[in-house]
Design a protein around this motif. Structure first.
Motif, mmCIF file in Angstrom:
data_model
loop_
_atom_site.group_PDB
_atom_site.id
_atom_site.type_symbol
_atom_site.label_atom_id
_atom_site.label_comp_id
_atom_site.label_asym_id
_atom_site.label_seq_id
_atom_site.Cartn_x
_atom_site.Cartn_y
_atom_site.Cartn_z
ATOM 1 N N THR B 123 0.844 -1.188 0.000
ATOM 2 C CA THR B 123 0.000 0.000 0.000
ATOM 3 C C THR B 123 0.889 1.251 0.000
ATOM 4 O O THR B 123 1.980 1.220 0.555
ATOM 5 C CB THR B 123 -0.892 0.008 1.263
ATOM 6 N N THR B 127 -1.819 6.281 1.900
ATOM 7 C CA THR B 127 -3.027 5.513 2.217
ATOM 8 C C THR B 127 -2.864 4.775 3.544
ATOM 9 O O THR B 127 -3.781 4.744 4.373
ATOM 10 C CB THR B 127 -3.317 4.477 1.104
ATOM 11 N N ASP B 130 -3.226 7.143 6.386
ATOM 12 C CA ASP B 130 -4.633 7.525 6.585
ATOM 13 C C ASP B 130 -5.368 6.436 7.359
ATOM 14 O O ASP B 130 -6.115 6.700 8.295
ATOM 15 C CB ASP B 130 -5.341 7.727 5.228
ATOM 16 N N ARG B 131 -5.158 5.219 6.934
ATOM 17 C CA ARG B 131 -5.828 4.086 7.566
ATOM 18 C C ARG B 131 -5.359 3.957 9.029
ATOM 19 O O ARG B 131 -6.152 3.683 9.922
ATOM 20 C CB ARG B 131 -5.464 2.830 6.757
ATOM 21 N N GLU B 134 -7.130 6.498 11.171
ATOM 22 C CA GLU B 134 -8.503 6.078 11.508
ATOM 23 C C GLU B 134 -8.504 5.146 12.715
ATOM 24 O O GLU B 134 -9.290 5.304 13.650
ATOM 25 C CB GLU B 134 -9.098 5.262 10.351
ATOM 26 N N ILE B 168 -4.738 -3.417 11.097
ATOM 27 C CA ILE B 168 -4.748 -2.559 9.912
ATOM 28 C C ILE B 168 -4.756 -3.363 8.606
ATOM 29 O O ILE B 168 -5.264 -2.900 7.592
ATOM 30 C CB ILE B 168 -3.545 -1.572 9.944
#
Lengths: 277, 235
Positions: B123, B127, B130-131, B134, B168
């Motif tokens: 990835t 990204t 960002d994950r 969260e 994750i």
């Protein structure tokens, strides 16, 4: 992990071979080095694949540095072969190469980070020239480009680019080691040998260097063979490890498996001798 | 549906060479299987071998006897005898692990520690971060801590970083070694929800939970590990 051979048979019988027939980058078979009658290392066989970090651990005199020097062809082994898969896919016997071919291999495909940066740097030329020299050795001639790449590599190993014209003898131990790493990586090697790269450094300097190495190895997808007596360094950097004693490999496997469930008596002794902080 | 993990006749001893070769039997005849979308809990008192079983499944402990078959790349691989390189591939693609304690890496900040397994699976860094953000938000880790290396964090804060790091990825199998041990009630509920989401996504989970409330909330199957106690001490 006792029946390795049997397992491989089982593996292939029930699983697809995707990614499996990928050939190793480096293959060592039956490697021995005797110094007169004294054994440096004996009958070592191993493989390293692209992007894989292998740690060789063991106490002083276990033969780990001898092994590293034989693999990297700085020493000629008494017996055994070392083959390497070149960028173009050709597999070459390292000891059957001419001197010139081997020198070319070491400049373009391999790097060697010595414990003592003095052994891997030229102390009386500038930091920039230390990095640029390897580029010139592989045929780069454009001064401006060489200097630009040297500058970007100094930055990458966290050396202030203002220091590009200073000589490494004016640098601290940690900076010298980072410079040695830049000098090795500038030509984009695929396999880097490291002999106790954090050996003589203070703990805080060591941590910074380890973090830098970890990041570079991951970003560049480097294969590394690292010799260390420090099991914490092996745990942090390596995927697999081999344990050496009296010139022989006495245990090998996944790094965390060897450290968390050591099988050989000597490995148990090594692991249980670590001081907890 | 065929199970994704099958443990068959597994036995484990520790041989203490520094104690004159003393053999400590840990478990024997371990047998169970995991199915997609289910959470299996290993139950039993401390010292019964729950953690050892989890570690054998992850390839972290050697297996003396038996098989641990994992569905991987469309076939089955025996973890008990898999080559280390194969095991690394299985960890990258198939089996994730939330350890009990975070292994702190010098100088790497919490945010990057959490994002790292996604980056390792290809990835983009953006990204993945960002994950990671969260998950850290859901687990109520104060944002001011994200840019710091977790070495100085409290036990509960470190554990939340570790949970975020483990949850994750989208590994089809996820191992959980007491992920809620040092969490408060609110964060325990977050973890219960995260586990429920994994089940919905079809992940097979295998976990150890000392907390009865969490166990009740997540378990589809409880395996009493005392049933795998060695019948006799090995001489």
């Amino acid at each position: 992990m006792t029946s390795q051979t049997q397992s491989e048979v089982l593996d292939t019988s029930i699983a697809p071979n995707e990614g499996r027939d990928e050939r190793p980058l480096l293959s060592i078979s039956g490697l021995s080095k005797l110094y007169g009658t004294r054994i440096g290392c004996r009958d070592v066989s191993l493989e390293v694949h692209a992007g894989e970090v292998l740690a060789i651990v063991g106490e002083s005199g276990s033969g780990k540095t001898t092994l590293l020097n034989c693999i990297s062809s700085s020493l000629t082994p008494t017996a055994g072969t070392v083959t390497y898969q070149m960028r173009d896919g050709r597999v070459s016997d390292v000891f059957a190469m001419s001197e010139a071919e081997r020198r070319q291999l070491m400049r373009t495909e391999w790097g060697f980070v010595h414990q003592n940066p003095v052994d891997g740097l030229r102390m009386t030329v500038s930091a920039g020239a230390n990095v640029g020299e390897r580029l010139m050795a592989v045929g780069d001639r454009h001064y401006g480009q060489i200097r630009n790449r040297a500058t970007s590599w100094l930055d990458r190993v966290e050396i202030d680019t203002d220091r590009i014209d200073d000589q490494p003898r004016e640098f601290s131990g940690g900076m010298r080691q980072r410079l040695q790493i830049a000098r090795n990586l500038v030509t984009g090697p695929r396999l880097v040998f490291m002999d106790e790269p954090t050996g003589g450094l203070d703990v805080s300097v060591q941590a910074r260097l380890l973090d830098l190495l970890r990041t570079l190895v991951a970003d560049l997808g480097l294969a590394v063979i690292i010799v260390t007596h420090d099991l914490a360094v092996a745990r942090l950097l390596s995927d697999r490890m081999i344990v050496m004693r009296q010139g022989r490999v006495i245990e090998n496997g996944l790094t965390d498996r060897v450290l968390d469930d050591p099988q050989a008596p000597y490995t148990q002794l090594l692991v249980s001798s670590i001081l907890q902080v | 549906m065929s199970p994704i993990l099958v443990v068959n006749e597994v036995a484990k001893n520790f041989v203490m060479h520094l104690r004159g070769g003393l053999v400590l039997p840990v478990v024997e005849n371990v047998a169970f299987s995991l199915s997609a979308g289910e959470c299996t809990v290993l139950g039993g008192p401390s010292g019964a071998g729950k953690s050892s079983i989890l570690k054998m499944v992850y390839g972290n402990y050697g297996v003396d006897h038996g098989q641990i078959l994992i569905g991987h790349r469309g076939g089955y691989i025996d973890i008990a005898s898999a080559h280390p390189r194969r095991m690394l591939e299985i960890r990258r693609e198939t089996i994730g692990y939330v350890s009990q304690f975070l292994r702190v890496v010098p100088r790497v900040c919490a945010h990057d520690i959490v994002a790292e397994p996604l980056v390792a699976r290809g990835t983009t860094v953006e990204t993945a971060r960002d994950r990671a953000a969260e998950l850290l938000t859901r687990l109520n880790l104060p944002e001011r801590l994200w840019s710091l290396p977790p070495a100085t964090f409290s036990g509960g804060e470190q554990q939340r970083v570790n949970i975020a790091r483990g949850f994750i990825t989208d590994h089809p199998v996820l191992l959980l070694d007491e992920p809620t041990a040092s969490l408060d009630a609110e964060n325990r509920r977050v973890v219960i929800n995260l586990i429920a989401e994994k089940k919905k996504e079809g992940v097979a989970l295998l976990g150890i939970f000392h907390d009865g409330e969490v166990r009740e909330a997540v378990a589809d199957q409880i395996i009493d590990v005392t049933g795998f106690a060695p019948k006799r001490a090995v001489a």
